[in-house]
Write a protein that holds these residues in place. Structure first.
Motif, PDB file in Angstrom:
ATOM      1  N   GLU A 101       0.828  -1.212   0.000  1.00 45.61           N
ATOM      2  CA  GLU A 101       0.000   0.000   0.000  1.00 45.61           C
ATOM      3  C   GLU A 101       0.859   1.257   0.000  1.00 45.61           C
ATOM      4  O   GLU A 101       0.486   2.267  -0.612  1.00 45.61           O
ATOM      5  CB  GLU A 101      -0.936  -0.021   1.209  1.00 45.61           C
ATOM      6  N   MET A 102       2.027   1.203   0.635  1.00 51.49           N
ATOM      7  CA  MET A 102       2.935   2.352   0.609  1.00 51.49           C
ATOM      8  C   MET A 102       3.423   2.646  -0.808  1.00 51.49           C
ATOM      9  O   MET A 102       3.714   3.789  -1.152  1.00 51.49           O
ATOM     10  CB  MET A 102       4.132   2.104   1.529  1.00 51.49           C
ATOM     11  N   GLY A 103       3.513   1.596  -1.635  1.00 52.87           N
ATOM     12  CA  GLY A 103       3.924   1.809  -3.024  1.00 52.87           C
ATOM     13  C   GLY A 103       2.940   2.639  -3.811  1.00 52.87           C
ATOM     14  O   GLY A 103       3.291   3.215  -4.841  1.00 52.87           O
ATOM     15  N   ALA A 104       1.702   2.703  -3.336  1.00 51.42           N
ATOM     16  CA  ALA A 104       0.650   3.467  -4.025  1.00 51.42           C
ATOM     17  C   ALA A 104       0.385   4.803  -3.344  1.00 51.42           C
ATOM     18  O   ALA A 104      -0.691   5.378  -3.515  1.00 51.42           O
ATOM     19  CB  ALA A 104      -0.629   2.635  -4.078  1.00 51.42           C
ATOM     20  N   ALA A 113       7.248  -5.646  -6.173  1.00 48.90           N
ATOM     21  CA  ALA A 113       5.790  -5.501  -6.152  1.00 48.90           C
ATOM     22  C   ALA A 113       5.386  -4.129  -5.623  1.00 48.90           C
ATOM     23  O   ALA A 113       4.443  -3.513  -6.130  1.00 48.90           O
ATOM     24  CB  ALA A 113       5.178  -6.604  -5.295  1.00 48.90           C
ATOM     25  N   ARG A 114       6.082  -3.637  -4.614  1.00 49.84           N
ATOM     26  CA  ARG A 114       5.789  -2.307  -4.076  1.00 49.84           C
ATOM     27  C   ARG A 114       6.007  -1.237  -5.152  1.00 49.84           C
ATOM     28  O   ARG A 114       5.187  -0.317  -5.299  1.00 49.84           O
ATOM     29  CB  ARG A 114       6.688  -2.023  -2.864  1.00 49.84           C
ATOM     30  N   ALA A 115       7.089  -1.357  -5.926  1.00 49.41           N
ATOM     31  CA  ALA A 115       7.339  -0.396  -7.010  1.00 49.41           C
ATOM     32  C   ALA A 115       6.242  -0.468  -8.060  1.00 49.41           C
ATOM     33  O   ALA A 115       5.823   0.562  -8.608  1.00 49.41           O
ATOM     34  CB  ALA A 115       8.703  -0.663  -7.645  1.00 49.41           C
ATOM     35  N   MET A 116       5.730  -1.668  -8.326  1.00 47.20           N
ATOM     36  CA  MET A 116       4.671  -1.828  -9.321  1.00 47.20           C
ATOM     37  C   MET A 116       3.348  -1.226  -8.851  1.00 47.20           C
ATOM     38  O   MET A 116       2.489  -0.882  -9.670  1.00 47.20           O
ATOM     39  CB  MET A 116       4.477  -3.313  -9.645  1.00 47.20           C
ATOM     40  N   MET A 117       3.174  -1.071  -7.547  1.00 50.82           N
ATOM     41  CA  MET A 117       1.929  -0.512  -7.018  1.00 50.82           C
ATOM     42  C   MET A 117       1.751   0.953  -7.402  1.00 50.82           C
ATOM     43  O   MET A 117       0.648   1.496  -7.322  1.00 50.82           O
ATOM     44  CB  MET A 117       1.881  -0.672  -5.504  1.00 50.82           C
TER      45      MET A 117
END
Length: 235
Positions: free
Chosen positions: A98-101, A146-150
């Motif tokens: 969620e932090m990635g977004a 995955a975080r970067a992809m968010m």
């Protein structure tokens, strides 16, 4: 999509990037290979706005990035999985994702992308409520990507995704990188494992002490005698 022209970046008085120029076309995987201290991570940090160049231009889809904040650059469509993963160890896997977004406001889209990330990395679904710091090295690398992809990037910067991983996990990570690209994300990849990097790339650049000394298609670089001896471990 990305164009860098005559880029000079410094750490204090240390001249880290000495006028590099490179391009990344939409839909490509482009690798930056080179030894430690060559300037690979510095290049990514400068693109992302974490370091400010003293000279040169960085253009992303026609937008000049040199004066923008890192947050503004993420909003334009560039995100990074950093060297060393740098996940939030006390947050759960879900909270890290969620932090990635953080820059997005589309709740429905975020939920959809979270599901896509968990489909791409099923191991993370199994660990969804686990603290990031308790994951294995391979799982943390999956979480960082995955975080970067968010952020729903159009250009994904990957910094040493295979660092410290067992050979079986390295193959798995590069297979996922290929899948991410096939699904439509352009990738600029920094990687010391030149053999694996060139296997998934369309083109590559070789950095040496802050300068680009070779460039070509992945196939050409794989057959280049200098690259084979210096970076592919062949004699």
């Amino acid at each position: 999509m990305l164009e860098i022209k005559d880029l000079h970046t410094y750490y204090g008085n240390i001249h880290a990037l000495k006028g590099i120029s490179l391009e990344v076309e939409q839909g490509e995987v482009v690798s930056l290979i080179g030894s430690n201290g060559a300037g690979k991570t510095t290049t990514l940090r400068t693109i992302q706005g974490l370091l400010k160049p003293r000279q040169g231009k960085i253009l992303f889809e026609g937008n000049s990035l040199e004066s923008l904040s890192a947050q503004a650059i993420v909003r334009l469509g560039i995100s990074q999985s950093p060297e060393g993963r740098l996940i939030f160890p006390r947050m759960t896997v879900q909270e890290n994702l969620e932090m990635g977004a953080f820059s997005r406001r589309d709740a429905v889209g975020i939920k959809s992308d979270l599901e896509k990330a968990l489909h791409l990395f099923p191991r993370l679904r199994e660990r969804i409520n686990q603290k990031g710091g308790t994951l294995s090295g391979g799982e943390q690398q999956m979480l960082a990507i995955a975080r970067a992809m968010m952020a729903r990037p159009r250009l994904l910067l990957l910094d040493e995704p295979s660092m410290g991983l067992a050979p079986m996990l390295v193959s798995q990570i590069f297979s996922i990188i290929r899948d991410i690209n096939i699904q439509g994300t352009t990738i600029l990849l920094v990687e010391q494992n030149a053999r694996m990097a060139l296997t998934v790339s369309h083109r590559g650049y070789v950095l040496q002490t802050g300068e680009i000394v070779l460039t070509g298609t992945a196939k050409d670089l794989q057959s280049n005698e200098t690259v084979r001896k210096a970076y592919l471990g062949e004699t």
